[in-house]
Scaffold this motif. Structure first.
Motif, mmCIF file in Angstrom:
data_model
loop_
_atom_site.group_PDB
_atom_site.id
_atom_site.type_symbol
_atom_site.label_atom_id
_atom_site.label_comp_id
_atom_site.label_asym_id
_atom_site.label_seq_id
_atom_site.Cartn_x
_atom_site.Cartn_y
_atom_site.Cartn_z
ATOM 1 N N LEU A 109 29.552 -19.316 56.511
ATOM 2 C CA LEU A 109 28.120 -19.100 56.720
ATOM 3 C C LEU A 109 27.799 -17.621 56.816
ATOM 4 O O LEU A 109 28.637 -16.797 57.210
ATOM 5 N N ASP A 110 26.532 -17.276 56.516
ATOM 6 C CA ASP A 110 26.060 -15.920 56.778
ATOM 7 C C ASP A 110 25.652 -15.809 58.247
ATOM 8 O O ASP A 110 25.809 -16.745 59.026
ATOM 9 N N ASP A 111 25.119 -14.662 58.623
ATOM 10 C CA ASP A 111 24.788 -14.430 60.034
ATOM 11 C C ASP A 111 23.676 -15.342 60.535
ATOM 12 O O ASP A 111 23.529 -15.548 61.746
ATOM 13 N N ILE A 112 22.868 -15.888 59.637
ATOM 14 C CA ILE A 112 21.756 -16.755 60.018
ATOM 15 C C ILE A 112 22.219 -18.195 60.215
ATOM 16 O O ILE A 112 21.608 -18.969 60.948
ATOM 17 N N GLY A 113 23.313 -18.575 59.562
ATOM 18 C CA GLY A 113 23.817 -19.938 59.659
ATOM 19 C C GLY A 113 23.720 -20.725 58.370
ATOM 20 O O GLY A 113 23.814 -21.953 58.379
ATOM 21 N N ASN A 114 23.534 -20.033 57.240
ATOM 22 C CA ASN A 114 23.410 -20.678 55.938
ATOM 23 C C ASN A 114 24.662 -20.438 55.105
ATOM 24 O O ASN A 114 25.193 -19.320 55.088
ATOM 25 N N SER A 115 25.122 -21.459 54.394
ATOM 26 C CA SER A 115 26.318 -21.336 53.565
ATOM 27 C C SER A 115 26.151 -20.229 52.530
ATOM 28 O O SER A 115 25.202 -20.228 51.736
ATOM 29 N N VAL A 116 27.090 -19.292 52.522
ATOM 30 C CA VAL A 116 27.026 -18.173 51.573
ATOM 31 C C VAL A 116 27.155 -18.678 50.142
ATOM 32 O O VAL A 116 26.325 -18.379 49.280
ATOM 33 N N ARG A 117 28.200 -19.456 49.880
ATOM 34 C CA ARG A 117 28.406 -19.965 48.520
ATOM 35 C C ARG A 117 27.370 -21.007 48.155
ATOM 36 O O ARG A 117 26.910 -21.065 47.003
ATOM 37 N N GLY A 118 27.002 -21.844 49.122
ATOM 38 C CA GLY A 118 26.020 -22.886 48.844
ATOM 39 C C GLY A 118 24.701 -22.324 48.367
ATOM 40 O O GLY A 118 24.110 -22.821 47.403
ATOM 41 N N GLN A 119 24.235 -21.268 49.037
ATOM 42 C CA GLN A 119 22.985 -20.641 48.605
ATOM 43 C C GLN A 119 23.097 -20.117 47.181
ATOM 44 O O GLN A 119 22.182 -20.294 46.365
ATOM 45 N N LYS A 120 24.216 -19.474 46.885
ATOM 46 C CA LYS A 120 24.390 -18.882 45.553
ATOM 47 C C LYS A 120 24.468 -19.950 44.476
ATOM 48 O O LYS A 120 23.875 -19.806 43.389
ATOM 49 N N MET A 121 25.182 -21.043 44.748
ATOM 50 C CA MET A 121 25.318 -22.097 43.744
ATOM 51 C C MET A 121 23.980 -22.788 43.477
ATOM 52 O O MET A 121 23.592 -22.996 42.321
ATOM 53 N N VAL A 122 23.272 -23.148 44.534
ATOM 54 C CA VAL A 122 21.984 -23.824 44.358
ATOM 55 C C VAL A 122 20.978 -22.906 43.681
ATOM 56 O O VAL A 122 20.251 -23.316 42.761
ATOM 57 N N ALA A 123 20.926 -21.656 44.119
ATOM 58 C CA ALA A 123 19.996 -20.701 43.509
ATOM 59 C C ALA A 123 20.302 -20.499 42.036
ATOM 60 O O ALA A 123 19.387 -20.380 41.208
ATOM 61 N N SER A 124 21.580 -20.484 41.684
ATOM 62 C CA SER A 124 21.965 -20.301 40.285
ATOM 63 C C SER A 124 21.465 -21.448 39.420
ATOM 64 O O SER A 124 20.913 -21.231 38.330
ATOM 65 N N VAL A 125 21.633 -22.688 39.898
ATOM 66 C CA VAL A 125 21.143 -23.829 39.136
ATOM 67 C C VAL A 125 19.628 -23.760 38.979
ATOM 68 O O VAL A 125 19.088 -23.908 37.872
ATOM 69 N N ALA A 126 18.926 -23.514 40.079
ATOM 70 C CA ALA A 126 17.460 -23.491 40.035
ATOM 71 C C ALA A 126 16.943 -22.372 39.137
ATOM 72 O O ALA A 126 16.047 -22.579 38.306
ATOM 73 N N ASN A 127 17.510 -21.181 39.289
ATOM 74 C CA ASN A 127 17.026 -20.033 38.521
ATOM 75 C C ASN A 127 17.361 -20.163 37.038
ATOM 76 O O ASN A 127 16.550 -19.813 36.178
ATOM 77 N N VAL A 143 24.794 -25.940 59.516
ATOM 78 C CA VAL A 143 25.943 -25.086 59.816
ATOM 79 C C VAL A 143 27.270 -25.749 59.449
ATOM 80 O O VAL A 143 28.325 -25.112 59.552
ATOM 81 N N GLY A 144 27.227 -26.998 58.997
ATOM 82 C CA GLY A 144 28.416 -27.612 58.430
ATOM 83 C C GLY A 144 28.736 -27.104 57.044
ATOM 84 O O GLY A 144 29.790 -27.427 56.479
ATOM 85 N N GLY A 145 27.835 -26.300 56.470
ATOM 86 C CA GLY A 145 28.061 -25.717 55.154
ATOM 87 C C GLY A 145 27.238 -26.312 54.041
ATOM 88 O O GLY A 145 27.372 -25.932 52.882
ATOM 89 N N GLY A 146 26.365 -27.267 54.373
ATOM 90 C CA GLY A 146 25.534 -27.891 53.350
ATOM 91 C C GLY A 146 24.268 -27.105 53.068
ATOM 92 O O GLY A 146 23.710 -26.463 53.965
ATOM 93 N N ILE A 147 23.835 -27.149 51.820
ATOM 94 C CA ILE A 147 22.550 -26.584 51.395
ATOM 95 C C ILE A 147 21.872 -27.603 50.487
ATOM 96 O O ILE A 147 22.505 -28.148 49.574
ATOM 97 N N LEU A 148 20.604 -27.861 50.712
ATOM 98 C CA LEU A 148 19.838 -28.807 49.897
ATOM 99 C C LEU A 148 18.574 -28.132 49.395
ATOM 100 O O LEU A 148 17.914 -27.410 50.137
ATOM 101 N N ALA A 149 18.245 -28.367 48.123
ATOM 102 C CA ALA A 149 16.964 -27.930 47.558
ATOM 103 C C ALA A 149 16.363 -29.082 46.769
ATOM 104 O O ALA A 149 17.083 -29.913 46.211
ATOM 105 N N VAL A 150 15.037 -29.124 46.734
ATOM 106 C CA VAL A 150 14.314 -30.212 46.073
ATOM 107 C C VAL A 150 13.409 -29.641 44.988
ATOM 108 O O VAL A 150 12.613 -28.727 45.249
ATOM 109 N N VAL A 151 13.546 -30.185 43.784
ATOM 110 C CA VAL A 151 12.620 -29.892 42.693
ATOM 111 C C VAL A 151 11.703 -31.100 42.569
ATOM 112 O O VAL A 151 12.111 -32.136 42.037
#
Length: 310
Positions: free
Chosen positions: A283-301, A262-270
């Motif tokens: 954050l979104d309603d669940i507690g996940n960074s809105v921009r963080g999710q989009k940035m990480v997902a963009s790199v992965a995808n 909830v500090g705004g960090g998102i981590l993904a592992v390849v």
């Protein structure tokens, strides 16, 4: 072979496109977090070879919060092994919010996942230690080995957290009453709150991911931090509960083990390739960074990294 020029381009493009995406709000139930500038944003990749690619506010130190649960789980696995951790804490998604008391009541007091609050408090209590300070220093030491020696406790953040952690204190006593806490309840809650109150950069967070990607060797320090047998267990837990109620959606759309805070960090592992990390406070309603999710997902995808693709 990973092409670094392509990786640089993808990181820059993902940051430009989503680094200021609209939506979300800072966590306001922790006063310290409510006051973080909401326009901050950063994206970083650290590869298994130790290459670092980043964009945005990469020098800003933000609160690790629930991502710390991954580090304490790692230490518990090193101390006790996978079978004991699974028996004493669990390895299943709760299907309920990360701070749910109902999840404990429905499962006989067993927390089920080390990546929800109850399981993380139990993980902290499981760490081998002679006293409170030894327990805390071992957990901080693991965060530093996974990330960097510069990770440290923020006293203002810890004070803010400790003064508002009454719900977690109740969870600690419920765990103790059910036999799923392994030290004094208030010691476990205090240390758990401290572990959530450290500050790190986006590059340090990506380094944590890269250390998991290599099977436990920090690609920057070259130190073996974890047994290679333990990293698959950590990644499995991240897949099941890393983004709380939307962990399944993350697996479905991104296909990588992840963890949010909830500090705004998102981590993904390849696995075998890299750690991808992002930071932005809203954050979104669940507690996940809105921009963080989009940035990480963009790199992965964009790079085609999805564990479920053949």
């Amino acid at each position: 072979m990973l092409d670094l020029s392509t990786l640089h381009s993808v990181v820059e493009q993902s940051y430009r496109e989503f680094g200021q995406a609209p939506g979300g709000a800072n966590a306001d139930y922790i006063p310290f977090l409510a006051n973080i500038p909401s326009d901050l944003s950063a994206l970083a990749v650290v590869t298994a070879n130790g290459d670092v690619i980043s964009a945005g506010d990469i020098h800003y130190r933000f609160a690790i919060e629930s991502i710390s649960k991954v580090c304490t789980l790692a230490l518990a696995l090193e101390d006790w092994g996978a079978q004991t951790v699974q028996q004493k804490i669990g390895a299943d998604a709760t299907g309920m919010p990360f701070n749910s008391v109902m999840a404990l009541e429905l499962h006989g007091g067993k927390p089920l996942s080390p990546l929800v609050n109850a399981g993380a408090i139990a993980s902290a209590s499981l760490i081998k230690a002679e006293n409170t300070e030894d327990r805390w220093n071992r957990i901080l030491g693991m965060q530093r080995k996974l990330g960097s020696p510069q990770i440290k406790l923020s006293s203002p953040l810890n004070e803010s957290e400790q003064s508002t952690n009454f719900h977690n204190r109740a969870i600690a006593w419920l765990l103790y009453s059910s036999g799923y806490l392994y030290c004094d309840p208030m010691e476990a809650c205090d240390v758990y709150t401290r572990q959530c109150s450290t500050l790190l950069t986006t590059v340090e967070l990506a380094t944590m991911g890269a250390t998991l990607a290599t099977g436990g060797i920090n690609p920057l320090s070259k130190e073996r931090v974890l047994s290679p047998d333990n990293t698959p267990r950590i990644l499995a837990d991240m897949t099941m509960e890393g983004l709380y109620d939307t962990s399944g959606d993350w697996a479905y759309t991104v296909g990588l083990p992840g963890k949010s805070g909830v500090g705004g960090g998102i981590l993904a592992v390849v696995p075998g390739v890299m750690g991808i990390a992002a930071f932005s406070p809203p954050l979104d309603d669940i507690g996940n960074s809105v921009r963080g999710q989009k940035m990480v997902a963009s790199v992965a995808n964009t790079l085609g990294y999805n564990l479920y693709k053949s």
